[in-house]
Write a protein that holds these residues in place. Structure first.
Motif, PDB file in Angstrom:
ATOM      1  N   ASN A  80       0.823  -1.207   0.000  1.00  0.00           N
ATOM      2  CA  ASN A  80       0.000   0.000   0.000  1.00  0.00           C
ATOM      3  C   ASN A  80       0.854   1.253   0.000  1.00  0.00           C
ATOM      4  O   ASN A  80       0.569   2.218  -0.700  1.00  0.00           O
ATOM      5  CB  ASN A  80      -0.893  -0.003   1.234  1.00  0.00           C
ATOM      6  CG  ASN A  80      -2.327  -0.029   0.824  1.00  0.00           C
ATOM      7  OD1 ASN A  80      -2.637  -0.277  -0.336  1.00  0.00           O
ATOM      8  ND2 ASN A  80      -3.209   0.232   1.757  1.00  0.00           N
ATOM      9  N   ALA A  81       1.928   1.198   0.772  1.00  0.00           N
ATOM     10  CA  ALA A  81       2.850   2.332   0.810  1.00  0.00           C
ATOM     11  C   ALA A  81       3.462   2.513  -0.568  1.00  0.00           C
ATOM     12  O   ALA A  81       3.606   3.632  -1.060  1.00  0.00           O
ATOM     13  CB  ALA A  81       3.923   2.095   1.856  1.00  0.00           C
ATOM     14  N   VAL A  82       3.761   1.379  -1.210  1.00  0.00           N
ATOM     15  CA  VAL A  82       4.334   1.441  -2.555  1.00  0.00           C
ATOM     16  C   VAL A  82       3.332   2.088  -3.508  1.00  0.00           C
ATOM     17  O   VAL A  82       3.673   2.981  -4.277  1.00  0.00           O
ATOM     18  CB  VAL A  82       4.714   0.019  -3.044  1.00  0.00           C
ATOM     19  CG1 VAL A  82       5.090   0.045  -4.516  1.00  0.00           C
ATOM     20  CG2 VAL A  82       5.862  -0.528  -2.220  1.00  0.00           C
ATOM     21  N   TYR A  83       2.066   1.674  -3.429  1.00  0.00           N
ATOM     22  CA  TYR A  83       1.045   2.221  -4.325  1.00  0.00           C
ATOM     23  C   TYR A  83       0.869   3.733  -4.159  1.00  0.00           C
ATOM     24  O   TYR A  83       0.414   4.399  -5.066  1.00  0.00           O
ATOM     25  CB  TYR A  83      -0.306   1.531  -4.106  1.00  0.00           C
ATOM     26  CG  TYR A  83      -0.415   0.185  -4.796  1.00  0.00           C
ATOM     27  CD1 TYR A  83       0.089   0.003  -6.080  1.00  0.00           C
ATOM     28  CD2 TYR A  83      -1.023  -0.895  -4.176  1.00  0.00           C
ATOM     29  CE1 TYR A  83      -0.002  -1.227  -6.709  1.00  0.00           C
ATOM     30  CE2 TYR A  83      -1.123  -2.129  -4.799  1.00  0.00           C
ATOM     31  CZ  TYR A  83      -0.606  -2.281  -6.062  1.00  0.00           C
ATOM     32  OH  TYR A  83      -0.700  -3.497  -6.689  1.00  0.00           O
ATOM     33  N   SER A  84       1.202   4.228  -2.966  1.00  0.00           N
ATOM     34  CA  SER A  84       0.987   5.658  -2.781  1.00  0.00           C
ATOM     35  C   SER A  84       2.246   6.477  -3.103  1.00  0.00           C
ATOM     36  O   SER A  84       2.280   7.675  -2.889  1.00  0.00           O
ATOM     37  CB  SER A  84       0.483   5.937  -1.365  1.00  0.00           C
ATOM     38  OG  SER A  84       1.421   5.412  -0.468  1.00  0.00           O
TER      39      SER A  84
END
Ligand code: 5GP
Ligand code: ZN
Length: 326
Positions: free
Chosen positions: A194-198
């Motif tokens: 999720n951190a990567v997606y943001s």
């Protein structure tokens, strides 16, 4: 013998190992077998399940037994440290003791001990499930296996407990194996994902795009009109996360871009019946013409006669190489 032999040799379609495994189980068990016995035999061939339990063995139970001085590991083998000192009777007695411990635990906790492995605990409404499976064309959206071969589950792309919505765009069809692999890492890796997606980059024109230019978006991608359109209606499908090229995007991002491309193709041809074709393209790297280093898919509407000779389409990236037919 004849019918069965003929069926196995000539008629049985081998889309998977299921059929010969089931027939073999029935044969081995005198012609009759409980559904559980058949399922267990199928399970024994499922490498993905075996791999899952190898991870459990190494990371959980194996680690504990080693720490407590009960077992040791050499290469891929585990061994009981005191085994050589045991008599045959003692081995028997210890097996019995393990069995009674297992039975006692199952008695007390019942089915609950496997609850974390049960799928579809959070029910997705039937109508949504149907739409997701239809959109996925009955195939796992990660590995592509068809639902005839493996049960498909409807899964949140961005999990609900990480802010993912119950919208159609945030669902995907995953087979048991892909979903299991994903769930294994739930709460740890997914937070990372999720951190990567943001991830956004300050100096990237697509990461910092003016919201007013976004004409549509879903969970992981958005659409803008190309600032310098090649033809009227030229759109760009862009992953929200900053990533340089097509080869760095995840399957979930590709799915999001793909869905937007489908949707906007429909809108474009409805609004302009003159559109009779499309070119879709990714420029990957400077030498292939990429100018904005944030992955984007070009959706370029084409109309009859928009160039003198359209033959070759994307082949025309190298002048003169488009038309190979003459
Ligand atoms: P590529 O990197 O594939 O060569 O192309 C970048 C695409 O982004 C071009 O088609 C360009 O027209 C389009 N584009 C859309 N908005 C912008 C913008 O604000 N600035 C720039 N430079 N290109 C944009
Ligand atoms: Zn970017």
């Amino acid at each position: 013998m004849g019918t069965l032999k003929d069926y196995i040799e000539n008629k049985m379609s081998m889309s998977h190992v299921y059929q010969p495994v089931m027939i073999k189980t029935l044969l081995v068990n005198g012609g009759v077998a409980h559904k559980k016995a058949i399922a267990k035999d199928i399970l024994s061939y499922d490498i993905s399940q075996v791999e899952y339990y190898i991870r459990i063995t190494n990371n959980m139970v194996g680690r504990v037994l080693r720490k407590n001085g009960i077992a040791k590991k050499e290469k891929d083998n585990y061994s009981l440290i005191s085994f050589k000192d045991l008599s045959a009777e003692e081995v028997e007695a210890l097996i019995g003791l393990c069995e009674s411990k297992i039975a006692e635990y199952i008695d007390k906790r019942g089915d609950k001990i496997w609850e974390h492995r049960r799928r579809n605990r959070k029910a997705v409404p039937g109508s949504i499930r149907y739409q997701v499976l239809k959109r996925a064309k009955g195939r796992c959206e990660l590995c592509g296996i068809s639902m005839e071969e493996k049960a498909l589950e409807v899964d949140h792309i961005v999990p609900k407990n990480h802010g993912g919505e119950d919208s159609l765009d945030n669902y995907q069809a995953l087979c048991f194996t892909c979903n299991a692999n994903k769930r294994d890492t739930d709460d740890t890796d997914f937070r990372k994902m999720n951190a990567v997606y943001s991830h956004r980059e300050q100096n990237c024109i697509f990461c910092t795009i003016n919201k007013g230019r976004i004409i549509d978006s879903n969970e992981l991608a958005f659409v803008i009109r190309d600032k310098y359109p090649v033809t009227e209606g030229h759109l760009l499908m862009i992953p929200k996360r900053h990533c340089k090229t097509y080869f760095e995007i995840s399957q979930a991002e590709l799915n999001s871009m793909h869905r937007l491309a489908h949707k906007h193709r429909e809108i474009l041809i409805t609004e302009d019946p003159g559109i009779s074709g499309f070119n879709i393209g990714f420029n990957i790297g400077k030498d292939a013409g990429q100018t904005v280093n944030h992955c984007h898919m070009h959706l370029i509407p084409r109309r009859k006669g928009d160039v003198n000779n359209p033959v070759g389409g994307v082949r025309n990236i190298i002048p003169g190489k488009g038309d190979y037919t003459t």
